[in-house]
Design a protein around this motif. Structure first.
Motif, short mmCIF file in Angstrom:
data_model
loop_
_atom_site.label_atom_id
_atom_site.label_comp_id
_atom_site.label_asym_id
_atom_site.label_seq_id
_atom_site.Cartn_x
_atom_site.Cartn_y
_atom_site.Cartn_z
N THR A 87 0.80 -1.26 -0.05
CA THR A 87 0.04 -0.09 0.07
C THR A 87 0.92 1.35 -0.02
O THR A 87 0.66 2.10 -0.81
N GLN A 90 2.17 1.75 -3.64
CA GLN A 90 1.21 2.20 -4.32
C GLN A 90 0.83 3.73 -4.29
O GLN A 90 0.72 4.62 -5.12
N MET A 91 0.85 4.28 -2.82
CA MET A 91 0.59 5.63 -2.54
C MET A 91 1.64 6.42 -2.99
O MET A 91 1.59 7.47 -3.63
N MET A 94 1.54 7.01 -6.59
CA MET A 94 0.44 8.01 -6.78
C MET A 94 0.65 9.28 -6.62
O MET A 94 0.21 10.44 -7.45
N TYR A 95 1.31 9.62 -5.55
CA TYR A 95 1.62 10.98 -5.00
C TYR A 95 3.01 11.45 -5.38
O TYR A 95 3.47 12.59 -5.05
N ILE A 117 0.15 12.50 3.67
CA ILE A 117 1.13 11.92 3.03
C ILE A 117 2.58 12.65 2.99
O ILE A 117 3.54 12.13 2.99
N GLU A 147 -7.34 11.76 0.25
CA GLU A 147 -6.22 11.02 1.07
C GLU A 147 -6.58 9.83 1.47
O GLU A 147 -6.19 8.63 1.55
N ASN A 150 -7.98 7.30 -0.93
CA ASN A 150 -6.82 6.52 -1.49
C ASN A 150 -6.21 5.65 -0.73
O ASN A 150 -5.87 4.37 -0.94
N TRP A 151 -5.98 5.93 0.69
CA TRP A 151 -5.32 4.93 1.40
C TRP A 151 -6.33 3.70 1.57
O TRP A 151 -5.44 2.66 1.37
N GLU A 154 -6.27 1.81 -1.97
CA GLU A 154 -4.86 1.20 -2.31
C GLU A 154 -4.64 -0.12 -1.43
O GLU A 154 -4.35 -1.01 -1.82
#
Length: 207
Positions: A87, A90-91, A94-95, A117, A147, A150-151, A154
């Motif tokens: 996870t 992946q985050m 993404m960011y 994040i 956010e 998304n957490w 993911e």
């Protein structure tokens, strides 16, 4: 002819060796199967419930736990280190944030995701200093930042990719949290078609 009666010696002593062995085995079993209460980042006074539904999880089962108190929301990926690590990766993609090996180890050692994040590295390292009382700001959960959305998404994708199953979702909210905050978090879950989740109450079970 007189009959003689045999004298029978009756001993009242009990061999305690076997009982001690059994008691020791029971003690070892209780210690091995006990689950200690996990550390939590903030005090949450959960509401009471009438009926408990306790879920039995395997050692490799992952659970996403959303903590809500006041206007702060935090997230925990509990139970599976592989899902947590995937996870984070992946985050980061993404960011567009690069997490080094040290950053990843600090994240794995931090029990709760409790900051935006962009500030995650700073707060993850502060988790290692248990003598410092650090107020974590929480994860942005409004629809503008997404956010928290998304957490959760993911971590659900990581659980599906690694174990081919749906991630269990729990919500642990303080009983004094205003309804609009709860509604916003539930709407976030429904935005991912997550309509089945557990509400933790009284610290005893999921409802």
């Amino acid at each position: 002819m007189r009959k003689t009666k045999l004298k029978i010696n009756r001993s009242l002593s009990v061999d305690m060796a076997a009982l001690c062995d059994v008691a020791f085995l029971i003690l070892v079993f209780c210690i091995a199967t006990s689950k200690f209460k996990a550390w939590e980042p903030m005090k949450i006074d959960t509401p009471s419930g009438a009926t408990s539904i306790v879920c039995s999880l395997g050692d490799d089962s992952a659970t996403g736990i959303i903590y809500i108190t006041g206007d702060r929301v935090m997230y925990q990926i509990a139970g599976d280190s592989m899902v947590r690590k995937a996870t984070l990766g992946q985050m980061g993609q993404m960011y567009n944030i690069k997490f080094s090996r040290d950053d990843s180890e600090a994240f794995m050692g931090a029990p709760i995701i409790g900051a935006p994040i962009a500030q995650l590295k700073q707060y993850d390292r502060q988790y290692q200093d248990w003598g410092t009382n650090i107020s974590r700001p929480g994860i942005p959960y409004d629809m503008g930042s997404n956010e928290l959305f998304n957490w959760v998404r993911e971590s659900r994708k990581a659980e599906k990719a690694i174990h081919d199953r749906a991630l269990l979702i729990d919500i642990k909210a303080d009983k004094n949290v205003s309804y609009p905050v709860i509604k916003q978090v539930i709407a976030m879950l429904q935005g991912q078609n997550v309509n089945k989740f557990s509400l933790i109450v009284d610290g005893k079970g999921r409802y």
